[in-house]
Scaffold this active site. Structure first.
Site, PDB file in Angstrom:
ATOM      1  N   HIS A 142       0.833  -0.897  -0.123  1.00 43.51           N
ATOM      2  CA  HIS A 142      -0.044  -0.369   0.091  1.00 43.51           C
ATOM      3  C   HIS A 142       0.745   1.201  -0.483  1.00 43.51           C
ATOM      4  O   HIS A 142       1.909   1.587   0.436  1.00 43.51           O
ATOM      5  CB  HIS A 142      -1.069   0.282   1.684  1.00 43.51           C
ATOM      6  CG  HIS A 142      -2.066  -0.981   1.828  1.00 43.51           C
ATOM      7  ND1 HIS A 142      -1.823  -2.737   1.781  1.00 43.51           N
ATOM      8  CD2 HIS A 142      -3.043  -1.779   1.065  1.00 43.51           C
ATOM      9  CE1 HIS A 142      -2.195  -3.640   1.631  1.00 43.51           C
ATOM     10  NE2 HIS A 142      -3.596  -2.268   1.138  1.00 43.51           N
ATOM     11  N   LYS A 169      -0.823  -8.034  -4.637  1.00 45.72           N
ATOM     12  CA  LYS A 169      -2.112  -7.070  -4.679  1.00 45.72           C
ATOM     13  C   LYS A 169      -1.505  -5.317  -4.302  1.00 45.72           C
ATOM     14  O   LYS A 169      -0.283  -5.230  -3.547  1.00 45.72           O
ATOM     15  CB  LYS A 169      -2.793  -7.155  -3.109  1.00 45.72           C
ATOM     16  CG  LYS A 169      -4.301  -5.824  -3.369  1.00 45.72           C
ATOM     17  CD  LYS A 169      -4.520  -5.651  -2.188  1.00 45.72           C
ATOM     18  CE  LYS A 169      -5.484  -4.985  -0.865  1.00 45.72           C
ATOM     19  NZ  LYS A 169      -5.859  -4.616   0.176  1.00 45.72           N
ATOM     20  N   SER A 228     -12.761   0.136   3.676  1.00 42.59           N
ATOM     21  CA  SER A 228     -11.735  -0.376   4.292  1.00 42.59           C
ATOM     22  C   SER A 228     -10.353   0.659   3.509  1.00 42.59           C
ATOM     23  O   SER A 228      -9.512   0.514   3.817  1.00 42.59           O
ATOM     24  CB  SER A 228     -11.374  -1.702   4.334  1.00 42.59           C
ATOM     25  OG  SER A 228     -11.696  -1.845   2.968  1.00 42.59           O
ATOM     26  N   THR A 309     -18.190  19.466 -17.750  1.00 34.52           N
ATOM     27  CA  THR A 309     -19.003  20.653 -17.487  1.00 34.52           C
ATOM     28  C   THR A 309     -18.091  21.273 -16.608  1.00 34.52           C
ATOM     29  O   THR A 309     -16.335  21.548 -16.407  1.00 34.52           O
ATOM     30  CB  THR A 309     -19.878  19.682 -15.732  1.00 34.52           C
ATOM     31  OG1 THR A 309     -20.576  20.409 -15.413  1.00 34.52           O
ATOM     32  CG2 THR A 309     -19.275  18.930 -15.257  1.00 34.52           C
ATOM     33  N   LYS A 313     -15.529  23.361 -19.138  1.00 38.07           N
ATOM     34  CA  LYS A 313     -16.046  23.663 -21.080  1.00 38.07           C
ATOM     35  C   LYS A 313     -15.686  24.076 -21.803  1.00 38.07           C
ATOM     36  O   LYS A 313     -14.861  23.706 -23.241  1.00 38.07           O
ATOM     37  CB  LYS A 313     -17.383  24.481 -20.755  1.00 38.07           C
ATOM     38  CG  LYS A 313     -18.432  23.259 -19.995  1.00 38.07           C
ATOM     39  CD  LYS A 313     -19.281  23.659 -19.639  1.00 38.07           C
ATOM     40  CE  LYS A 313     -20.557  23.015 -19.237  1.00 38.07           C
ATOM     41  NZ  LYS A 313     -22.335  23.396 -19.438  1.00 38.07           N
ATOM     42  N   ASP A 351     -25.297  22.619 -24.727  1.00 34.47           N
ATOM     43  CA  ASP A 351     -25.991  23.845 -23.935  1.00 34.47           C
ATOM     44  C   ASP A 351     -27.623  24.440 -24.505  1.00 34.47           C
ATOM     45  O   ASP A 351     -28.560  25.072 -23.800  1.00 34.47           O
ATOM     46  CB  ASP A 351     -25.548  24.710 -22.676  1.00 34.47           C
ATOM     47  CG  ASP A 351     -24.238  24.343 -21.702  1.00 34.47           C
ATOM     48  OD1 ASP A 351     -24.904  22.926 -21.301  1.00 34.47           O
ATOM     49  OD2 ASP A 351     -23.306  24.015 -21.652  1.00 34.47           O
ATOM     50  N   ASN A 409     -22.256  40.612 -14.797  1.00 33.47           N
ATOM     51  CA  ASN A 409     -21.569  39.549 -14.362  1.00 33.47           C
ATOM     52  C   ASN A 409     -20.294  40.594 -13.297  1.00 33.47           C
ATOM     53  O   ASN A 409     -20.355  41.404 -13.454  1.00 33.47           O
ATOM     54  CB  ASN A 409     -20.260  39.166 -15.872  1.00 33.47           C
ATOM     55  CG  ASN A 409     -19.403  37.855 -15.108  1.00 33.47           C
ATOM     56  OD1 ASN A 409     -20.206  36.708 -15.224  1.00 33.47           O
ATOM     57  ND2 ASN A 409     -18.113  38.369 -15.166  1.00 33.47           N
ATOM     58  N   GLY A 497     -33.488  24.131 -14.025  1.00 34.76           N
ATOM     59  CA  GLY A 497     -32.258  23.577 -14.829  1.00 34.76           C
ATOM     60  C   GLY A 497     -31.821  22.708 -15.311  1.00 34.76           C
ATOM     61  O   GLY A 497     -31.663  21.752 -16.320  1.00 34.76           O
TER      62      GLY A 497
END
Length: 529
Positions: A142, A169, A228, A309, A313, A351, A409, A497
């Site tokens: 790990h 692993k 875990s 998104t 974009k 959009d 804006n 929306g």
């Protein structure tokens, strides 16, 4: 790959019933034996193939009695892990006693035990001549800080193999989603059974897509938060949301790139639709920090396309080989499809269609709007809040329909830039509350203001809303934002929306699959989620 043969003596599902042989393992982290037994049985009921019993989670533990009970009561093959603190677990006792417990689990009928690389060779040597035929030793490593280079990962696999491990692993930590690509390469080229997982949110896709690349198992929790290791999905999501059993080597990968992406409705939508029509694909959340880096690494034919998104974009637009006229006009892309004939990335902006068509339909019921000639937006004063990708799409689309455009804006310069590009007017966001040259205007919020978790925010004061006949909010989580609620209270028609979201999903589905969109089904799924 010899994974199917490895399972033959353990009563585990094999390749014949699904497209992959990757197991789903549920970690059991209960603090008591009684609760462990309950959870083990629940894992079986929920469709798990194997349970990992984390002995280090137990508050009280009597090895001889408790191991017998756990093995006897488990309806599934058992993997016992007794993780020490020095490897990220909770056990802080004598090391020899810990390894004695693992040997005892083997003798009492465990199917697997997990032992750490640091002590693996000594442990494996100690069980020579005692190891049952169907028993497997997983040797694990790990890394809670990073994902090493591909070369270092390859060396680590060889080092683990050299201990005599039956199964390798490796669990690493993702600092960027591109780290996962190195683990996929390790999975594909490994000549031994291997569990390769990348922890944390940016490594999430590794847990979903490991069957595509030949991973031995992945972990799925019984409930949210019962993990875990960081980034584990629930078994319910693996099976029902991501159709895990049906992911195979040829499965196309689609997804949504953004930051954040965890609350997106799109995986639920597209994975259900793919399953419905038998389209061999999976749609996953892609937590991307740097679109350019992402596209450079994940450029193989396995990636069929993606939605884009916030906040990527505009950045994605720059990296497309071709873009449609709306995307070119707005400088923003929210759909990318890899063209099969030449591998080029083709960008689209859905959009615009989604929002404008929803607003036009919202105007249909207003008494002062004609529905017989041209667009219902023609001649209306259309106020857009926000000058980003969605704002540009709204401004461009409304202008094309004959509306008069105003851009508000926080940065007046950005508002002015967008207003100039569409022949409109600019105002600062601070001045919008007192801007009402006429009544009956249309307001469209194209910012994330009001999105979860900041649901108490609104981009404009309530007193200003009385001058608008219709208010649209591009935010769809929550469905009823503060802006929409206050607009409705002020007498305006509202368009959530979700309406834009539903309509743009039609186009995205067709772009991904090449099939006609099942519009009623799409609406039903999105309205239910």
């Amino acid at each position: 790959m010899e994974f199917g043969r490895a399972f033959s003596g353990l009563g585990i599902r094999t390749e014949g019933t699904t497209k992959n042989s990757t197991l789903i393992c549920v970690p059991i982290m209960s603090v008591s034996i009684d609760k462990m037994i309950v959870d083990v049985k629940k894992a079986g009921e929920n469709g798990a193939d194997i349970v990992e019993i984390r002995l280090d989670a137990l508050k009280i533990f009597n090895p001889h009695e408790d191991l017998k009970i756990l093995i006897k009561e488990s309806p599934l093959p058992t993997l016992f892990t007794y993780r020490p603190k020095w490897e990220g677990g909770q056990y802080d006792g004598d090391e020899n006693e810990r390894r004695d417990v693992l040997r005892l689990a083997m003798k009492l009928g465990a199917d697997y035990i997990d032992v750490e690389l640091q002590v693996a060779r000594e442990f494996i040597d100690s069980i020579q001549g005692e190891k049952p035929n169907n028993f497997r030793v997983i040797v694990s490593s790990h890394n809670y800080k990073k994902t090493p280079s591909l070369e270092d990962l390859g060396s680590l696999v060889a080092k683990i193999q050299a201990t005599g491990a039956d199964i390798v692993k490796i669990a690493t930590t993702a600092l960027d989603i591109t780290d996962v690509a190195r683990m996929f390469q390790v999975l594909v080229y490994s000549q031994v059974p291997i569990i390769g997982l990348v922890m944390k949110d940016r490594g999430f896709i590794c847990r979903l897509l490991c069957p595509k690349y030949g991973g031995y198992l992945t972990f799925g929790t019984l409930e949210e938060g019962m993990v875990s290791a960081p980034g584990q999905p629930t078994i319910k999501d693996l099976l029902n949301l991501y159709n895990f059993r049906q992911i195979g080597p040829d499965t196309k990968v689609f997804g949504i790139i953004g930051n954040p992406v965890g609350d997106s409705k799109l995986p639920a939508l597209y994975n259900e639709l793919f399953k419905l029509v038998g389209f061999d694909a999976v749609y996953v959340p892609l937590l991307v920090d740097d679109p350019r880096k992402f596209l450079d690494i994940y450029s193989s034919s396995d990636i069929g396309g993606f939605s884009a998104t916030i906040p990527h974009k505009k950045a994605v637009f720059k990296y497309c080989d071709e873009v449609d006229p709306v995307a070119k006009a707005t400088g923003a892309v929210n759909l990318v499809v890899k063209r099969q004939t030449d591998g080029k990335l083709c960008g689209y902006n859905t959009d615009c269609y989604g929002a404008i068509s929803a607003i036009e339909d919202g105007l249909l019921g207003l008494h002062n709007v004609s529905s017989t000639v041209g667009s219902r937006l023609a001649g209306k004063l259309f106020v857009v809040i926000g000058a980003g990708g969605v704002g540009k799409a709204l401004a461009y689309g409304a202008k094309q329909k004959g509306a008069r455009i105003v851009i508000a804006n926080r940065s007046y310069d950005r508002a002015r830039e967008l207003a100039d590009s569409v022949g409109g007017q600019a105002v600062s966001l601070a001045d919008l509350g007192n801007f009402h040259p006429e009544d009956g205007m249309i307001l469209a919020n194209a910012t994330p203001v009001g999105m979860q978790p900041k649901v108490d925010e609104a981009p404009i004061p309530k007193h200003a809303l009385k001058h608008y006949s219709l208010v649209f909010d591009a935010v769809y989580t929550p469905r009823m934002t503060r802006l929409l609620r206050e607009a409705e209270e002020s007498g305006a028609a509202i368009v959530p929306g979700l309406e834009m979201f539903i309509r743009q999903a039609y186009e995205q589905y067709e772009g991904f699959t090449g099939l006609p969109a099942p519009k009623e089904r799409i609406r039903k799924i999105l309205e239910a989620n």
